[in-house]
Design a protein around this motif. Structure first.
Motif, PDB file in Angstrom:
ATOM      1  N   THR A   1     -41.527   0.656  13.272  1.00 56.04           N
ATOM      2  CA  THR A   1     -40.285   1.406  13.012  1.00 56.04           C
ATOM      3  C   THR A   1     -39.375  -0.276  12.476  1.00 56.04           C
ATOM      4  N   THR A   2     -38.614  -0.327  11.913  1.00 54.85           N
ATOM      5  CA  THR A   2     -38.234  -1.716  11.727  1.00 54.85           C
ATOM      6  C   THR A   2     -36.400  -1.221  12.299  1.00 54.85           C
ATOM      7  N   TYR A   3     -36.552  -2.465  13.076  1.00 53.98           N
ATOM      8  CA  TYR A   3     -35.207  -2.441  14.007  1.00 53.98           C
ATOM      9  C   TYR A   3     -34.121  -3.727  13.222  1.00 53.98           C
TER      10      TYR A   3
ATOM     11  N   THR B   1     -39.836  -5.326  12.206  1.00 54.96           N
ATOM     12  CA  THR B   1     -40.925  -4.154  12.093  1.00 54.96           C
ATOM     13  C   THR B   1     -42.009  -3.969  12.983  1.00 54.96           C
ATOM     14  N   TRP B   2     -41.513  -3.391  14.424  1.00 55.85           N
ATOM     15  CA  TRP B   2     -42.620  -2.987  15.488  1.00 55.85           C
ATOM     16  C   TRP B   2     -43.257  -2.138  14.891  1.00 55.85           C
TER      17      TRP B   2
ATOM     18  N   ARG C   1     -43.954  -6.174   6.980  1.00 52.71           N
ATOM     19  CA  ARG C   1     -42.858  -7.023   6.700  1.00 52.71           C
ATOM     20  C   ARG C   1     -41.474  -6.992   7.115  1.00 52.71           C
ATOM     21  N   ALA C   2     -40.786  -7.583   7.455  1.00 50.96           N
ATOM     22  CA  ALA C   2     -38.803  -7.509   7.935  1.00 50.96           C
ATOM     23  C   ALA C   2     -38.545  -8.068   7.298  1.00 50.96           C
TER      24      ALA C   2
ATOM     25  N   GLY D   1     -37.664  -3.270   5.794  1.00 54.22           N
ATOM     26  CA  GLY D   1     -39.166  -3.404   6.085  1.00 54.22           C
ATOM     27  C   GLY D   1     -40.614  -1.871   5.762  1.00 54.22           C
ATOM     28  N   SER D   2     -41.370  -2.384   6.024  1.00 52.75           N
ATOM     29  CA  SER D   2     -41.973  -1.744   5.138  1.00 52.75           C
ATOM     30  C   SER D   2     -43.618  -2.055   6.347  1.00 52.75           C
ATOM     31  N   TYR D   3     -44.605  -1.330   6.148  1.00 53.23           N
ATOM     32  CA  TYR D   3     -45.853  -1.156   6.982  1.00 53.23           C
ATOM     33  C   TYR D   3     -46.927  -0.390   5.789  1.00 53.23           C
ATOM     34  N   GLY D   4     -48.039  -1.072   6.156  1.00 53.95           N
ATOM     35  CA  GLY D   4     -48.666  -0.406   4.836  1.00 53.95           C
ATOM     36  C   GLY D   4     -48.128  -0.452   3.246  1.00 53.95           C
ATOM     37  N   ASP D   5     -48.023   0.932   3.075  1.00 49.04           N
ATOM     38  CA  ASP D   5     -47.996   1.102   1.737  1.00 49.04           C
ATOM     39  C   ASP D   5     -46.331   1.764   1.759  1.00 49.04           C
ATOM     40  N   GLN D   6     -45.874   1.890   3.255  1.00 49.13           N
ATOM     41  CA  GLN D   6     -44.559   2.494   3.213  1.00 49.13           C
ATOM     42  C   GLN D   6     -43.289   1.212   2.682  1.00 49.13           C
TER      43      GLN D   6
END
Length: 135
Positions: free
Chosen positions: A56-58, A70-71, A83-84, A120-125
């Motif tokens: 989750t990006t806060y 991004t947690w 990424r944040a 933000g990003s997580y992996g390819d999202q």
């Protein structure tokens, strides 16, 4: 006998140097929450965007400064691209992105009375907001 003492002293000195460099180059202790990652104090969550159950990006705010983290919520401790980013209108953006074990950020933007863009990003999202949270 003098050579043995010198060799022992040199070996101990090298061991101490290696131990110190390992300590300095090791990962920093991870914060226990996005608020702590931003520096605690008066920061509070004002918005968020979830990447499923993975992260989750806060967006946090303390009255003058926005902070984004991004947690990771799933697979904490495993390295993944995280990424944040945050940008105050009229200022350059701030980004932290890498293969992290726990979270990306904090990135901060001083923005009282200004619109911000954050994401933000997580992996390819990947996700970024429009200009918002103005004024």
């Amino acid at each position: 006998m003098g050579n043995i003492k010198r060799s022992a002293a040199l070996a101990l000195g090298m061991a101490a140097t290696l131990a110190a460099s390992a300590t300095l180059s090791g990962p920093a202790m991870a914060a226990s929450s996005p608020i702590e990652a931003c520096g605690g104090g008066s920061y509070h969550v004002i918005d968020s965007h979830a990447f499923g159950s993975s992260a989750t990006t806060y967006l946090l705010y303390n009255g003058s400064t926005n902070c984004v983290v991004t947690w990771k919520t799933g697979a904490r401790g495993n390295t993944a691209w995280v990424r944040a980013m945050v940008q105050a209108y009229g200022s350059p953006g701030q980004v932290d992105a890498n293969y992290y074990r726990y979270y990306a950020g904090p990135v901060k933007a001083y923005a009282p009375g200004k619109c911000i863009m954050w994401g933000g990003s997580y992996g390819d999202q990947w996700w970024e907001s429009p200009w918002e949270h103005c004024g």
